[in-house]
Design an enzyme around this catalytic site. Structure first.
Site, PDB file in Angstrom:
ATOM      1  N   ARG A   1       0.860  -1.166   0.000  1.00 53.06           N
ATOM      2  CA  ARG A   1       0.000   0.000   0.000  1.00 53.06           C
ATOM      3  C   ARG A   1       0.908   1.230   0.000  1.00 53.06           C
ATOM      4  O   ARG A   1       1.985   1.221   0.604  1.00 53.06           O
ATOM      5  CB  ARG A   1      -0.908   0.036   1.252  1.00 53.06           C
ATOM      6  CG  ARG A   1      -2.054  -0.975   1.225  1.00 53.06           C
ATOM      7  CD  ARG A   1      -3.127  -0.563   0.236  1.00 53.06           C
ATOM      8  NE  ARG A   1      -4.257  -1.477   0.199  1.00 53.06           N
ATOM      9  CZ  ARG A   1      -4.389  -2.472  -0.670  1.00 53.06           C
ATOM     10  NH1 ARG A   1      -3.445  -2.724  -1.544  1.00 53.06           N
ATOM     11  NH2 ARG A   1      -5.457  -3.232  -0.638  1.00 53.06           N
TER      12      ARG A   1
ATOM     13  N   HIS B   1      -1.801   0.858  -9.897  1.00 55.97           N
ATOM     14  CA  HIS B   1      -2.402  -0.120  -8.985  1.00 55.97           C
ATOM     15  C   HIS B   1      -3.099  -1.244  -9.757  1.00 55.97           C
ATOM     16  O   HIS B   1      -4.321  -1.412  -9.693  1.00 55.97           O
ATOM     17  CB  HIS B   1      -3.379   0.548  -8.013  1.00 55.97           C
ATOM     18  CG  HIS B   1      -3.608  -0.287  -6.778  1.00 55.97           C
ATOM     19  ND1 HIS B   1      -3.961   0.239  -5.560  1.00 55.97           N
ATOM     20  CD2 HIS B   1      -3.529  -1.630  -6.565  1.00 55.97           C
ATOM     21  CE1 HIS B   1      -4.069  -0.741  -4.654  1.00 55.97           C
ATOM     22  NE2 HIS B   1      -3.819  -1.879  -5.250  1.00 55.97           N
TER      23      HIS B   1
ATOM     24  N   GLU C   1      -3.501   7.739  -4.318  1.00 57.52           N
ATOM     25  CA  GLU C   1      -3.875   7.371  -5.684  1.00 57.52           C
ATOM     26  C   GLU C   1      -5.136   8.112  -6.115  1.00 57.52           C
ATOM     27  O   GLU C   1      -6.048   8.314  -5.298  1.00 57.52           O
ATOM     28  CB  GLU C   1      -4.115   5.855  -5.736  1.00 57.52           C
ATOM     29  CG  GLU C   1      -2.849   5.065  -5.457  1.00 57.52           C
ATOM     30  CD  GLU C   1      -3.096   3.589  -5.214  1.00 57.52           C
ATOM     31  OE1 GLU C   1      -4.168   3.090  -5.583  1.00 57.52           O
ATOM     32  OE2 GLU C   1      -2.200   2.951  -4.645  1.00 57.52           O
TER      33      GLU C   1
END
Lengths: 374, 316
Positions: free
Chosen positions: A293, A340, A322
């Site tokens: 993460r 991602h 993000e």
């Protein structure tokens, strides 16, 4: 009308991956809404009394994450009344007017169910996350209130591990940079200086340090071993029966490896586990790979280390905020930046969606959850 | 040995040149105004040639050097050197096997992952600011567990197989004869059959008269619209126009290419197909570590020859 359905029991990874094609077959009971045809195919057990169970179409599910996975959205809309919080203009108003109907929440890595949301949904029974990471869900609160929580482990392990290796190779061998170099016509110009300036590093035999030796960490280790990479790791405690070298601190691990991979869960303890000290220990020839993460890494420190050459390179699939990525990274040749996509293959996205839907159905039919966390 | 003249055909690698200049009189063909004149002027003293895989030793060059004793190639590939003729003339030839095996195998896997997971396209998506506007929507394919078919199970082919096995891939291969020590891999006597049974087909064989265009239309069609071709061998093992049209028309799913028929020229249509194709500038062995190892072998072979010792890695 009752819909007693068949659910695959929780299988170890290898067997489940064999099952995977079955999950997508058109007579997959998880996807099929016609009970008649299911009974005809002998996949349904005998009908159960209709009295206690309400039809699932009237069950209200709230999707708290952006509705970016069409297969998942479609599968949910087929079975439940689905609301997408992302498209609601006045979220507070919406939540208060629907507080008595929402019985389930579907989230992902971007958004789940924090304490504030849980407090606003008194009828919430289950949170089903389209992710393996649980950092966006207040697990303690769910436990306290008897709210079930499920995630999508195992089905995405291979993809995420593959991507970790892909990032390692892409950074060390400058794959994206090489592709740009050919497409830009520079290779044709026969500029030998540029070819030798492509600072390519060998991957095979490099020491890979893994933070977190869970399912994904182990899968990364297995792959890296095939390249003769010695493996070392850090985790909360040493794992018995593991041949890899254990380091009791992340700084120690970083100082003794060439490539450092973040593969642990994000918790309050692991936030900024990659800090300046670790980055300095990894050093100007070291490479950081993050498929965990964004908040695992102190992003500002990472950026300055890369820009100043104190860190050799980075392969990043996740970021602090993000989809915002620090633009100083865009001109660096020694970084690879991905949006991602760790679990992003068509195969795995479908399997994850099947698990989300399967867990919800199991819950509302009073059957054992497929992949419960709480 | 400082008086022994060694001809370099091109500026391959600065470390190699420096090491050669430490020991020999190095003549640089690319710096000559008039190449043929240069050779004429020096043909009585040139006793060695250092070249690379792409340039090799042309018949013209061989004919122009009557005192040539050894060709030390900065490559493992020998397709640009007439080995038969060298044998006939008593010219020794050495190459650089083994030191580059790992790097080339690493690149094969790297290209495979880059194609299946669309790494360059994804990286561009972020750098261009597109991610801020919406999720990356291109479908990508899983690598783990896929069937990998390898054409040529030599050092490099075997190294690729070992790595792919780490991803749970099923390995099959084609070579001139089946390898008994690789009985756990499935052998296919025909490349078309291998392609039909593979998700990813990797070319890892030497380029010879027999393997020229071994990847032809029939093989490409057998690999199919969901198949991926990876070439880390030589451009000429693939019928390039057929490959290009198959990719453009969607008859082939994708390709990862480090080599081309006419390097450094790459067909324009491949440049345009930037989502299903990944391109590299013949960088298979291009890491610092390996290039140094290769250079040391080139120099080591020359030194051994001129000291009357056994060559380190002789081919002829």
């Amino acid at each position: 009308m009752a819909q007693s359905m068949w659910f695959p029991k929780l299988l170890p990874v290898t067997e489940r991956s064999l099952l995977r094609p079955l999950l997508h077959h058109t007579t997959n009971p998880l996807l099929h809404s016609s009970t008649t045809s299911l009974r005809q195919s002998n996949l349904l057990p005998r009908r159960v009394s209709t009295a206690a169970v309400s039809p699932m179409e009237s069950i209200t599910v709230l999707m708290t994450c952006p509705p970016v996975h069409p297969y998942l959205v479609e599968a949910l809309e087929k079975r439940f009344t689905l609301h997408k919080l992302d498209s609601v203009p006045d979220k507070a108003q919406f939540l208060s007017s629907h507080r008595d109907s929402i019985r389930a929440v579907v989230g992902n890595a971007a958004a789940g169910a924090d304490a504030e949301l849980i407090d606003q949904l008194p009828k919430l029974e289950i949170v089903s996350s389209y992710s393996v990471g649980l950092d966006k869900i207040d697990l303690a609160k769910c436990k306290e209130k008897g709210i079930r929580v499920t995630n999508t482990p195992d089905v995405l392990t291979d993809d995420v591990a593959d991507l970790a290796l892909g990032l390692m190779l892409a950074v060390l061998r400058r794959l994206c940079e090489s592709d740009r170099y050919v497409r830009s016509g520079l290779w044709k110009k026969g500029d030998y200086k540029l070819t030798t300036k492509l600072f390519l590093l060998q991957f095979s035999g490099k020491t890979v340090g893994i933070i977190g030796l869970g399912r994904i960490g182990m899968a990364i280790a297995q792959r890296a071993e095939a390249f003769s990479c010695p493996i070392s790791y850090f985790s909360r405690s040493q794992k018995p029966g593991i041949n890899y070298k254990y380091h009791p601190s992340v700084v120690d691990l970083a100082a003794n490896c060439d490539i450092l991979v973040v593969a642990c869960a994000l918790t309050p303890e692991t936030r900024h586990i990659i800090n300046r000290e670790v980055i300095d220990a990894l050093g100007p020839k070291g490479v950081l790979i993050n498929i965990g993460r964004g908040p695992h890494v102190d992003e500002a420190e990472l950026v300055s280390a890369l820009v100043e050459g104190r860190l050799g390179g980075a392969g990043l699939d996740v970021f602090q905020d993000e989809p915002n990525v620090p633009e100083e990274l865009f001109k660096l040749e020694n970084v690879v930046l991905l949006p991602h996509v760790g679990s992003g293959t068509v195969e795995t996205r479908q399997a994850m969606a099947d698990l989300v839907v399967g867990n919800l159905e199991a819950h509302f039919l009073n059957k054992p959850l497929l992949t419960p966390v709480v | 040995m400082e008086s022994i003249a060694v001809l370099m055909t091109k500026p391959i690698y600065s470390y190699l040149q420096a090491e050669l200049e430490k020991r020999f009189k190095v003549l640089k063909l690319w710096e000559a105004q008039d190449g043929s004149r240069f050779l004429e002027d020096h043909n009585q003293i040139i006793r060695a040639v250092v070249s690379d895989g792409g340039t090799g030793l042309s018949p013209e060059l061989m004919a122009a050097l009557p005192k040539l004793e050894i060709v030390s190639s900065f490559s493992v590939g020998m397709d640009k050197i007439d080995l038969g003729k060298c044998k006939e003339k008593g010219i020794r030839v050495s190459n650089t096997p083994d030191v580059l095996t790992d790097d080339v195998a690493d690149l094969a896997i790297g290209l495979t992952l880059a194609v299946l997971r669309k790494l360059p396209a994804s990286d561009r998506y972020v750098r261009s600011g597109m991610w801020k506007k919406g999720e990356f929507k291109l479908g990508t394919k899983q690598f783990s567990g896929k069937s990998v078919g390898i054409v040529g199970l030599g050092r490099i082919g075997q190294a690729i197989a070992t790595r792919a096995e780490g991803f749970g891939c099923k390995i099959s291969y084609h070579s001139r004869t089946p390898k008994p020590e690789s009985s756990n891999y499935t052998y296919y006597p025909s490349v078309v059959d291998l392609a039909a049974h593979s998700d990813i087909l990797v070319v890892a064989c030497a380029l010879t008269n027999e393997t020229r265009h071994i990847i032809n239309r029939e093989v490409i069609d057998a690999l199919g619209p969901r198949g991926v071709l990876v070439n880390i061998a030589r451009g000429a093992t693939v019928d390039e126009p057929e490959l290009v049209s198959a990719l453009v028309e969607g008859r082939l799913g994708g390709a990862g290419l480090d080599v081309f028929e006419n390097e450094p020229n790459v067909p324009e249509q491949l440049i345009e197909l930037d989502e299903k194709v990944v391109l590299a500038p013949h960088a298979g062995s291009g890491t610092e570590e390996t290039r140094k190892g290769m250079a040391d072998l080139v120099v080591g072979n020359l030194v051994a020859h001129f000291e009357g010792k056994e060559l380190l890695t002789p081919v002829v």
